[in-house]
Enzyme design. Structure first.
Site: not given
Ligand code: GLN
Length: 194
Positions: A84, A175, A177
């Site tokens: 990102c 993302h 994560e």
């Protein structure tokens, strides 16, 4: 049983979603190193540039005098993955912004590429080299408008490039994560081993 070869994986920890990456790195049996000053770069095998606010992270890289040495290390082959905002930091050009930051990867990105209405969303997308579709979370995400000749496109969502690789550089719009899917992290760790 095969031994996991422990790697020191740095995560730039100036701003943004770095803690989540550190936790995933640890859960995969590696050592996550928070990078806040230039000396922290000495002990790492690879680096993640997390999501957050690219303008803020880019400025902090300058203020903390990390930028120039980081550029040198990446040019020398340090594997780096930008997610990102991290993708924006890596890009050679930002289509809708005059600034560039590290300007190392031959991609042109569009910041906040999905507009206001579609600020945040989650979909399952294809990533070349990962067998099943993976959940992708987009938060005011950039996408890649165009790539240079040495860049391999790894993922597209609705005709927009959201993942790509150029030698030691990996960039994703989404993302990983913020999901419980670890496949993109495993891909990056695999990439370091090659
Ligand atoms: N919109 C942010 C930027 O332009 C990126 C958002 C993110 O990293 N989730 O820097």
């Amino acid at each position: 049983m095969e031994q996991v070869k422990m790697k020191h994986i740095g995560v730039l920890a100036l701003q943004g979603a770095f803690r989540e990456h550190i936790e995933i790195i640890r859960s995969l049996g590696h050592i996550g190193v928070e990078i806040r000053k230039v000396e922290d770069l000495n002990s790492i095998d690879s680096l993640i540039l997390p999501g957050g606010e690219s303008t803020a992270i880019g400025k902090l890289l300058v203020d903390f005098k990390i930028k120039e040495i980081l550029i040198q290390k990446i040019r020398d082959g340090l594997p780096v993955w930008g997610t990102c905002a991290g993708m924006i930091l890596l890009a050679r050009e930002i289509a809708n912004d005059k600034t560039t930051h590290l300007s190392l990867m031959d991609i042109v990105v569009r910041r906040n590429g999905y507009g206001r209405q579609l600020g945040s969303f989650k979909i399952d997308g294809v990533f070349k080299g990962i067998e099943n579709k993976i959940p992708m979370v987009f938060i005011r995400a950039p996408y890649i408008e165009s790539v240079g000749k040495d860049v391999e496109i790894l993922g597209e969502v609705d005709g927009k490039i959201v993942a790509a690789r150029e030698n030691n550089l990996l960039a994703t719009s989404y993302h990983p994560e913020l999901t419980d899917n670890l496949e993109t992290h495993k891909y990056f760790i695999d990439m370091m081993n090659r």
